[in-house]
Design a protein around this motif. Structure first.
Motif, short mmCIF file in Angstrom:
data_model
loop_
_atom_site.label_atom_id
_atom_site.label_comp_id
_atom_site.label_asym_id
_atom_site.label_seq_id
_atom_site.Cartn_x
_atom_site.Cartn_y
_atom_site.Cartn_z
N LEU A 59 0.84 -1.20 0.00
CA LEU A 59 0.00 0.00 0.00
C LEU A 59 0.88 1.25 0.00
N LEU A 60 2.05 1.14 0.64
CA LEU A 60 3.00 2.26 0.68
C LEU A 60 4.04 2.11 -0.44
N GLY A 61 4.49 0.87 -0.65
CA GLY A 61 5.59 0.62 -1.60
C GLY A 61 5.22 0.90 -3.05
N PRO A 119 14.88 0.27 2.12
CA PRO A 119 13.62 -0.43 1.86
C PRO A 119 12.44 0.47 2.23
N THR A 120 11.24 -0.07 2.29
CA THR A 120 10.07 0.75 2.59
C THR A 120 9.98 1.09 4.08
N LEU A 121 10.15 0.10 4.93
CA LEU A 121 9.94 0.32 6.37
C LEU A 121 11.26 0.44 7.14
N SER A 122 11.26 1.27 8.16
CA SER A 122 12.39 1.31 9.09
C SER A 122 12.62 -0.07 9.69
N GLN A 123 11.52 -0.76 10.01
CA GLN A 123 11.60 -2.11 10.57
C GLN A 123 12.47 -3.01 9.68
N PRO A 142 14.14 5.79 1.36
CA PRO A 142 13.15 6.68 0.79
C PRO A 142 11.99 6.97 1.74
N SER A 143 11.91 6.19 2.82
CA SER A 143 10.75 6.31 3.72
C SER A 143 11.09 5.68 5.07
N ASN A 144 12.32 5.86 5.51
CA ASN A 144 12.75 5.25 6.77
C ASN A 144 12.93 6.40 7.76
N THR A 145 11.90 6.62 8.56
CA THR A 145 11.83 7.86 9.36
C THR A 145 12.09 7.64 10.84
N ALA A 146 12.33 6.39 11.24
CA ALA A 146 12.59 6.13 12.67
C ALA A 146 13.92 6.74 13.09
N LYS A 147 14.04 6.97 14.38
CA LYS A 147 15.31 7.43 14.94
C LYS A 147 16.39 6.37 14.70
N ALA A 193 9.13 -0.78 14.16
CA ALA A 193 10.16 0.15 14.66
C ALA A 193 9.79 1.61 14.40
N PHE A 194 9.26 1.86 13.21
CA PHE A 194 8.87 3.24 12.89
C PHE A 194 7.75 3.70 13.82
N SER A 195 6.72 2.87 14.01
CA SER A 195 5.57 3.27 14.83
C SER A 195 5.99 3.55 16.27
N GLY A 245 0.83 3.74 12.99
CA GLY A 245 0.76 2.37 12.50
C GLY A 245 0.97 2.41 11.01
N LEU A 246 0.54 1.38 10.29
CA LEU A 246 0.64 1.39 8.83
C LEU A 246 -0.76 1.56 8.24
N ALA A 247 -0.84 1.59 6.92
CA ALA A 247 -2.10 2.02 6.28
C ALA A 247 -3.29 1.11 6.59
N GLY A 269 -0.09 9.05 11.56
CA GLY A 269 1.35 9.20 11.33
C GLY A 269 1.70 8.91 9.88
N ASN A 270 3.00 8.80 9.63
CA ASN A 270 3.49 8.64 8.27
C ASN A 270 3.01 7.34 7.61
N GLY A 271 2.71 6.33 8.41
CA GLY A 271 2.24 5.06 7.85
C GLY A 271 0.84 5.15 7.25
N LEU A 272 0.12 6.22 7.56
CA LEU A 272 -1.22 6.41 7.00
C LEU A 272 -1.19 7.41 5.85
N GLN A 320 3.65 11.97 -1.16
CA GLN A 320 4.98 12.09 -0.55
C GLN A 320 5.90 10.90 -0.86
N PHE A 321 5.36 9.67 -0.76
CA PHE A 321 6.25 8.51 -0.95
C PHE A 321 6.80 8.45 -2.38
N SER A 322 6.02 8.90 -3.36
CA SER A 322 6.52 8.95 -4.74
C SER A 322 7.60 10.02 -4.87
C1 1QQ Z 1 9.05 4.00 8.34
C2 1QQ Z 1 8.00 4.81 7.76
C3 1QQ Z 1 6.93 4.10 7.04
C4 1QQ Z 1 5.60 4.38 7.61
C5 1QQ Z 1 6.98 4.56 5.61
C6 1QQ Z 1 6.28 3.70 4.64
O1 1QQ Z 1 8.04 6.03 7.83
O2 1QQ Z 1 8.97 2.77 8.41
O3 1QQ Z 1 10.04 4.62 8.80
#
Ligand code: 1QQ
Length: 409
Positions: A59-61, A119-123, A142-147, A193-195, A245-247, A269-272, A320-322
């Motif tokens: 859904l995000l990728g 990859p898509t997720l920080s996890q 491209p979308s790894n926003t965790a600390k 991890a991101f959440s 969370g995620l979408a 959050g960013n996952g939605l 944003q993700f694109s």
């Molecule tokens: C992360 C995120 C995700 C929600 C992006 C798809 O920001 O895992 O860090």
């Protein structure tokens, strides 16, 4: 074994020798995508795209695939890297750590890419990025926003601003819409991890804004039934709800909160942060506030090029993700172009792939880029330096089938 051939790089008007290092030449081909030699595919420079094309994370990728492909077309039409085209090599990570590890290993060892956007997720990044780092292959998240993402290693950078700078904007926007907010209910996915990183920032912001953190509820990204968390959340009588969370899970949680009668503002959050949320909560998605690291009306020429191409193909504003995936490809292209211009006799896609990767990592961290996200650069650790952030609100049509993100002033 080494193969040698000649190409003319037009920008300098004289021939430049490009050699290709053909390590691992007996590797199987990946649907016609795999290059036959180090870092290049039939003379093109190979850039790896490792994002979720399947699983719930698609859904995000899938928005990232769209952005990366637009970048491939855009930069090749502009002459690629001083005349040498780029070629994306896509490997599906699916939604878990092992999928990301497999995709990274294939891109590094078989496809011999110069660098990876993913990859898509920080996890997933916390598991897969160390593999690229050890192999000295530059990665742009491209979308790894965790600390802690850029700190994974010297070869890891990101074009996705961290939750710490993006997420608080949504809380401030909610308070602007409703200054009466006092009690906040926070929900987060504890297996992601991101959440976990994002909820920490949200909870800290709630305290800094002198709001009451009335309840914190946990769930899993694989959950579909949120009755117990939603009920507990409602019992706290919040006037703001924040969901990390995620979408799919996030959308279902929002829907179930609304079905239980929650009327206040909701921050996602960013996952939605995708219109793929809309089929999940339909008209009950209406009003969700989501902080943004991209605004389609960003005025620079690169965004115009990206936005026009996206609008022409998808008939809606780019998400944003694109924009971030496009930016990841752009950074690789521009860093490689700088390398090739600085040394016109340099064998761009020809030196041993290991040297090219190391040089590329150094160059990309040193550059400044005018991207769809605005002007960006990197800290020496690989953290993105970006100026502008935004907040958008979901507006659903009355029947709940179509919706859009409306940017707040
Ligand atoms: C992360 C995120 C995700 C929600 C992006 C798809 O920001 O895992 O860090």
């Amino acid at each position: 074994m080494k193969s040698v051939w000649f190409r003319y790089l037009l920008s300098f008007g004289f021939p430049i020798l490009l050699t290709a290092c053909t390590q691992g030449n007996n590797a199987p081909s990946s649907g016609g995508n795999a290059p036959s030699s180090g870092g290049n595919s039939g003379g093109a420079i190979s850039i790896g795209i490792a994002v979720a094309q399947t699983s719930n994370v698609a859904l995000l990728g899938q928005e990232q695939v769209a952005g990366a492909k637009l970048a491939e077309k855009y930069f090749n039409e502009k002459g690629g890297i001083n005349g040498t085209p780029i070629k994306l090599v896509l490997q599906d990570t699916a939604g878990d750590e092992q999928g990301a590890i497999n995709a990274f290993q294939t891109l590094i060892n078989r496809d011999k890419v110069v660098g990876i956007v993913g990859p898509t997720l920080s996890q997933q990044a916390f598991s897969a990025d160390p593999i690229a780092d050890r192999a000295k292959v530059p990665v742009l998240g491209p979308s790894n926003t965790a600390k802690g993402i850029p700190e994974i290693g010297d070869y890891i950078a990101r074009v996705s601003a961290p939750v710490a700078v993006v997420a608080p904007n949504a809380v401030k926007a909610a308070l602007k819409i409703n200054p009466q907010i006092k009690k906040v209910a926070v929900f987060y996915a504890q297996n992601d991890a991101f959440s976990k990183s994002e909820t920490e920032i949200f909870q800290q912001t709630v305290k800094e804004q002198k709001l009451e953190l009335a309840t914190v509820q946990k769930f899993q990204t694989t959950d579909t039934d949120f009755q117990s968390q939603a009920t507990a959340g409602m019992n706290a009588k919040p006037d703001l709800v924040i969901v990390s969370g995620l979408a799919a899970d996030g959308g279902n949680l929002v829907r179930q909160l609304r079905e239980l009668g929650y009327k206040g503002l909701i921050i996602g959050g960013n996952g939605l942060n995708t219109s793929n949320l809309f089929p999940v909560c339909k008209k009950l998605c209406d009003g969700i506030l989501i902080a943004q690291a991209y605004n389609p009306s960003q005025p620079n020429a690169m965004n115009k090029g990206f936005r026009d191409a996206y609008l022409a193909q998808y008939k809606k504003e780019p998400p944003q993700f694109s924009a971030q995936a496009f930016t990841g490809v752009q950074v690789f292209v521009e860093a490689l172009t700088t390398m090739s211009k600085a040394n016109p006799t340099m064998k761009v896609n020809a030196q041993p792939i290991a040297d090219l990767r190391v040089g590329l990592n150094k160059q990309l961290l040193a550059g400044k880029y005018s991207t769809p996200l605005g002007e960006i650069s990197f800290t020496p650790t690989g953290e993105i330096v970006q100026k502008d952030f935004y907040v958008a609100q979901v507006k659903m049509d009355a029947d709940g089938t179509n919706g859009k993100f409306t940017f707040l002033k």
